[in-house]
Design an enzyme around this catalytic site. Structure first.
Site, PDB file in Angstrom:
ATOM      1  N   THR A 180      -6.434  -0.988  10.245  1.00  9.47           N
ATOM      2  CA  THR A 180      -7.026  -1.978   9.450  1.00  9.47           C
ATOM      3  C   THR A 180      -8.170  -2.391  10.220  1.00  9.47           C
ATOM      4  O   THR A 180      -8.666  -2.043  11.185  1.00  9.47           O
ATOM      5  CB  THR A 180      -6.069  -3.382   9.517  1.00  9.47           C
ATOM      6  OG1 THR A 180      -7.015  -4.604   9.193  1.00  9.47           O
ATOM      7  CG2 THR A 180      -5.626  -3.651  10.980  1.00  9.47           C
ATOM      8  N   ASP A 181      -9.215  -2.839   9.363  1.00  8.26           N
ATOM      9  CA  ASP A 181     -10.564  -3.113   9.852  1.00  8.26           C
ATOM     10  C   ASP A 181     -10.497  -4.360  10.751  1.00  8.26           C
ATOM     11  O   ASP A 181     -11.400  -4.597  11.583  1.00  8.26           O
ATOM     12  CB  ASP A 181     -11.655  -3.459   8.799  1.00  8.26           C
ATOM     13  CG  ASP A 181     -11.461  -4.674   7.937  1.00  8.26           C
ATOM     14  OD1 ASP A 181     -10.181  -5.034   7.839  1.00  8.26           O
ATOM     15  OD2 ASP A 181     -12.052  -4.962   7.025  1.00  8.26           O
ATOM     16  N   GLU A 182      -9.327  -4.838  10.693  1.00 12.65           N
ATOM     17  CA  GLU A 182      -9.278  -6.484  11.597  1.00 12.65           C
ATOM     18  C   GLU A 182      -9.364  -6.037  13.049  1.00 12.65           C
ATOM     19  O   GLU A 182      -9.439  -6.888  13.883  1.00 12.65           O
ATOM     20  CB  GLU A 182      -8.197  -7.036  11.057  1.00 12.65           C
ATOM     21  CG  GLU A 182      -8.187  -7.464   9.564  1.00 12.65           C
ATOM     22  CD  GLU A 182      -6.947  -8.665   9.332  1.00 12.65           C
ATOM     23  OE1 GLU A 182      -6.681  -9.375  10.084  1.00 12.65           O
ATOM     24  OE2 GLU A 182      -6.683  -8.511   8.090  1.00 12.65           O
ATOM     25  N   ILE A 197       0.869  -1.315   0.020  1.00 11.09           N
ATOM     26  CA  ILE A 197       0.040  -0.072  -0.088  1.00 11.09           C
ATOM     27  C   ILE A 197       0.805   1.218  -0.043  1.00 11.09           C
ATOM     28  O   ILE A 197       0.566   2.089  -0.632  1.00 11.09           O
ATOM     29  CB  ILE A 197      -0.940   0.082   1.425  1.00 11.09           C
ATOM     30  CG1 ILE A 197      -1.801  -1.037   1.267  1.00 11.09           C
ATOM     31  CG2 ILE A 197      -1.797   1.257   1.387  1.00 11.09           C
ATOM     32  CD1 ILE A 197      -2.709  -1.262   2.272  1.00 11.09           C
ATOM     33  N   LYS A 232      -2.069  -3.885  15.928  1.00  3.83           N
ATOM     34  CA  LYS A 232      -2.623  -2.741  14.977  1.00  3.83           C
ATOM     35  C   LYS A 232      -3.586  -2.048  16.103  1.00  3.83           C
ATOM     36  O   LYS A 232      -3.566  -0.883  16.082  1.00  3.83           O
ATOM     37  CB  LYS A 232      -3.388  -3.340  13.802  1.00  3.83           C
ATOM     38  CG  LYS A 232      -2.271  -3.618  12.828  1.00  3.83           C
ATOM     39  CD  LYS A 232      -1.401  -2.558  12.309  1.00  3.83           C
ATOM     40  CE  LYS A 232      -1.870  -1.474  11.621  1.00  3.83           C
ATOM     41  NZ  LYS A 232      -0.779  -0.585  10.926  1.00  3.83           N
ATOM     42  N   TYR A 259      -1.561 -10.139  14.824  1.00  7.37           N
ATOM     43  CA  TYR A 259      -1.340  -8.945  13.920  1.00  7.37           C
ATOM     44  C   TYR A 259      -2.280  -7.766  14.201  1.00  7.37           C
ATOM     45  O   TYR A 259      -2.056  -6.632  14.515  1.00  7.37           O
ATOM     46  CB  TYR A 259      -1.700  -9.376  12.371  1.00  7.37           C
ATOM     47  CG  TYR A 259      -1.820  -8.339  11.484  1.00  7.37           C
ATOM     48  CD1 TYR A 259      -1.049  -7.181  11.352  1.00  7.37           C
ATOM     49  CD2 TYR A 259      -3.279  -7.854  10.781  1.00  7.37           C
ATOM     50  CE1 TYR A 259      -1.273  -6.181  10.415  1.00  7.37           C
ATOM     51  CE2 TYR A 259      -3.507  -7.077   9.977  1.00  7.37           C
ATOM     52  CZ  TYR A 259      -2.544  -5.955   9.823  1.00  7.37           C
ATOM     53  OH  TYR A 259      -2.903  -4.968   9.011  1.00  7.37           O
TER      54      TYR A 259
HETATM   55  P1  NAD Z   1       3.426  -4.479   3.579  1.00  7.93           P
HETATM   56  O1  NAD Z   1       3.789  -5.799   4.517  1.00  7.93           O
HETATM   57  O2  NAD Z   1       3.122  -4.841   2.101  1.00  7.93           O
HETATM   58  O3  NAD Z   1       4.410  -3.444   3.876  1.00  7.93           O
HETATM   59  C1  NAD Z   1       5.003  -2.976   4.915  1.00  7.93           C
HETATM   60  C2  NAD Z   1       5.971  -2.055   4.694  1.00  7.93           C
HETATM   61  O4  NAD Z   1       6.673  -1.512   5.968  1.00  7.93           O
HETATM   62  C3  NAD Z   1       7.290  -2.931   4.159  1.00  7.93           C
HETATM   63  O5  NAD Z   1       7.989  -2.231   3.010  1.00  7.93           O
HETATM   64  C4  NAD Z   1       8.328  -2.865   5.306  1.00  7.93           C
HETATM   65  O6  NAD Z   1       9.697  -3.093   4.893  1.00  7.93           O
HETATM   66  C5  NAD Z   1       7.818  -1.643   6.063  1.00  7.93           C
HETATM   67  N1  NAD Z   1       8.647  -2.010   7.293  1.00  7.93           N
HETATM   68  C6  NAD Z   1       8.224  -3.157   8.116  1.00  7.93           C
HETATM   69  N2  NAD Z   1       8.651  -3.185   9.395  1.00  7.93           N
HETATM   70  C7  NAD Z   1       9.326  -1.580   9.447  1.00  7.93           C
HETATM   71  C8  NAD Z   1       9.999  -1.006  10.501  1.00  7.93           C
HETATM   72  N3  NAD Z   1      10.168  -1.495  11.623  1.00  7.93           N
HETATM   73  N4  NAD Z   1      10.533   0.237   9.978  1.00  7.93           N
HETATM   74  C9  NAD Z   1      10.325   0.784   8.817  1.00  7.93           C
HETATM   75  N5  NAD Z   1       9.612   0.181   8.024  1.00  7.93           N
HETATM   76  C10 NAD Z   1       9.076  -1.183   8.101  1.00  7.93           C
HETATM   77  O7  NAD Z   1       2.023  -3.861   4.106  1.00  7.93           O
HETATM   78  P2  NAD Z   1       0.838  -3.223   3.318  1.00  7.93           P
HETATM   79  O8  NAD Z   1      -0.019  -4.316   2.881  1.00  7.93           O
HETATM   80  O9  NAD Z   1       1.380  -2.329   2.297  1.00  7.93           O
HETATM   81  O10 NAD Z   1       0.151  -2.494   4.670  1.00  7.93           O
HETATM   82  C11 NAD Z   1       0.526  -1.080   4.872  1.00  7.93           C
HETATM   83  C12 NAD Z   1      -0.096  -0.500   6.082  1.00  7.93           C
HETATM   84  O11 NAD Z   1      -1.768  -0.749   5.827  1.00  7.93           O
HETATM   85  C13 NAD Z   1       0.060  -1.472   7.469  1.00  7.93           C
HETATM   86  O12 NAD Z   1      -0.084  -0.889   8.588  1.00  7.93           O
HETATM   87  C14 NAD Z   1      -1.180  -2.442   7.433  1.00  7.93           C
HETATM   88  O13 NAD Z   1      -1.534  -2.748   8.819  1.00  7.93           O
HETATM   89  C15 NAD Z   1      -2.292  -1.348   6.838  1.00  7.93           C
HETATM   90  N6  NAD Z   1      -3.318  -2.182   6.155  1.00  7.93           N
HETATM   91  C16 NAD Z   1      -3.044  -3.302   5.123  1.00  7.93           C
HETATM   92  C17 NAD Z   1      -4.418  -3.597   4.476  1.00  7.93           C
HETATM   93  C18 NAD Z   1      -3.913  -4.543   3.398  1.00  7.93           C
HETATM   94  O14 NAD Z   1      -4.999  -5.378   2.975  1.00  7.93           O
HETATM   95  N7  NAD Z   1      -2.878  -5.243   3.071  1.00  7.93           N
HETATM   96  C19 NAD Z   1      -5.771  -3.340   5.068  1.00  7.93           C
HETATM   97  C20 NAD Z   1      -5.700  -2.216   5.820  1.00  7.93           C
HETATM   98  C21 NAD Z   1      -4.664  -1.695   6.420  1.00  7.93           C
END
Ligand code: NAD
Length: 355
Positions: A133-135, A12, A163, A159
């Protein structure tokens, strides 16, 4: 604005960075630790842009974070860095506690110190946007009911618990210290550049490799799917126009059973990249369910629609088609993730600006 995006090399986060560079005049500092989920190759289209900078930093490293704030003087922070995969959180929860809870608390403290030292006008306009997240709401029983911003928290997995903890910390820093925050809680995202451990890319790539398509339980779990670029637009709307201290739920009104999603993918692949023999649906297998698997998530996104005028542009059908076509056209990106060679691109591809 100059926006510091944490986690900008993830699924994202990279969509947010591409959106900011392609559709706004803002500058972006992408701060990412580059865990297995961080992939700079997802940012190849923006890397040469003068408004883009990259810093390889862990949000748990307070000294390094402070240095980034001092150097880049951001006007706003969009916080997406997290450990994000539920199955990994069940196998090894510590990294989730470390990054999602401890890391967020460190970011909050660094933001608070930085914000306190800003001149009055910049203090007023500064925002920290926590992307969640909605989770955190747990799951819904039965086919009725939606998660609203007032739904009590009841996370099920390490997870979602991590969050939820981060959300509470962010709200506490607002209430206690006045830090100007906004929060968003979004449903399941899908789209291009999604790491192939997640349901949709995993199924597409397994199908193309003629591997089985493993569906948890009977595939009855219901998720509310949102195309990732719609999420990126929503996040930008919230950071520009959202009310300080408020939470906005974001969702696509696309509730689908997991099995329906996999069958939809198979039908698209049958049309766009047919097998030599048979149909992709024949590869579907049912495997033992994930422990504590939430049954249904569904978002009421009426607040962001009413207050900020955001609605998704993609339906599930149009978004899924775009996604399948993207994976078919970008098999080199997928192959480099699958064989691990994307990790070798980590340095060198980006203008690293460490002082
Ligand atoms: P992802 O796992 O694809 O990306 C996470 C990124 O964070 C990676 O680039 C990773 O290198 C970086 N990262 C991890 N630990 C780190 C740290 N300690 N310091 C700096 N960078 C770090 O995740 P995503 O799917 O892109 O999700 C992004 C955000 O959106 C998250 O916070 C997730 O909880 C939230 N989210 C995701 C979804 C979904 O469907 N994927 C839905 C709702 C919310």
């Amino acid at each position: 604005m100059k926006i510091l995006v944490t986690g900008g090399a993830g699924f994202i986060g990279s969509a947010v960075v591409r959106f900011l560079i392609d559709h706004t005049e803002d500058s972006v500092v992408n701060l990412d630790k580059l865990t297995y989920a961080g992939n700079l190759e997802s940012l190849a289209s923006v890397v040469e842009n003068d408004r883009y900078r990259f810093e390889q930093v862990d949000i748990c490293d307070r000294v390094a974070l402070e240095a980034v704030f001092r150097k880049h003087q951001p006007d706003a922070v969009m916080h997406l860095a997290a450990e994000s995969h539920v199955d990994r959180s069940i196998e090894g929860p510590s990294a989730f506690v470390e990054t999602n809870i401890v890391g967020t608390s460190i970011l909050l403290e660094v933001c608070r110190g930085y914000w306190a030292g800003l001149p009055p006008q910049r203090r007023l306009s500064f925002r920290l946007h926590h992307v969640s997240t909605d989770e955190v709401y747990g799951d819904l029983e039965g086919p009725e009911g939606l998660f609203t911003e007032a739904t009590p928290y009841a996370p099920s997995s390490p997870y979602s618990a991590s969050k939820a903890s981060a959300d509470h910390l962010v709200r506490a820093w607002h209430r206690t210290y006045g830090l100007p925050v906004v929060l968003t809680n979004c449903s399941n995202n899908y789209g291009p550049y999604h790491f192939p451990e997640k349901l949709i890319p995993l199924m597409i790539l397994n199908a193309l490799d003629e591997k089985s398509l493993p569906v948890y339980g009977r595939g009855d779990q219901i998720r509310d799917w949102l195309y990732v670029d719609d999420h990126a637009r929503a996040l930008y709307r919230v950071i520009r126009e959202g009310r300080v201290g408020e939470t906005y739920n974001i969702g696509g009104h696309n509730e689908k059973r997991n099995l329906e999603v996999v069958e939809g993918l198979c039908a698209l692949l049958d049309e766009l990249a047919p097998r030599h023999q048979g149909l992709y649906g024949e590869l579907i297998t049912f495997v033992q369910d994930r422990p504590g698997h939430d049954l249904r998530y569904a978002i009421d996104a009426s607040k962001i629609e009413r207050e900020l005028g955001w609605v998704p542009e993609e339906t599930f059908e149009t978004g899924l088609r775009k996604t399948v076509i993207w994976y078919l056209e970008n098999q080199a990106w997928c192959a480099r993730v699958q064989d691990g060679s994307y990790k070798r691109q980590r340095l060198g591809l980006h203008k690293e600006t460490a002082s």
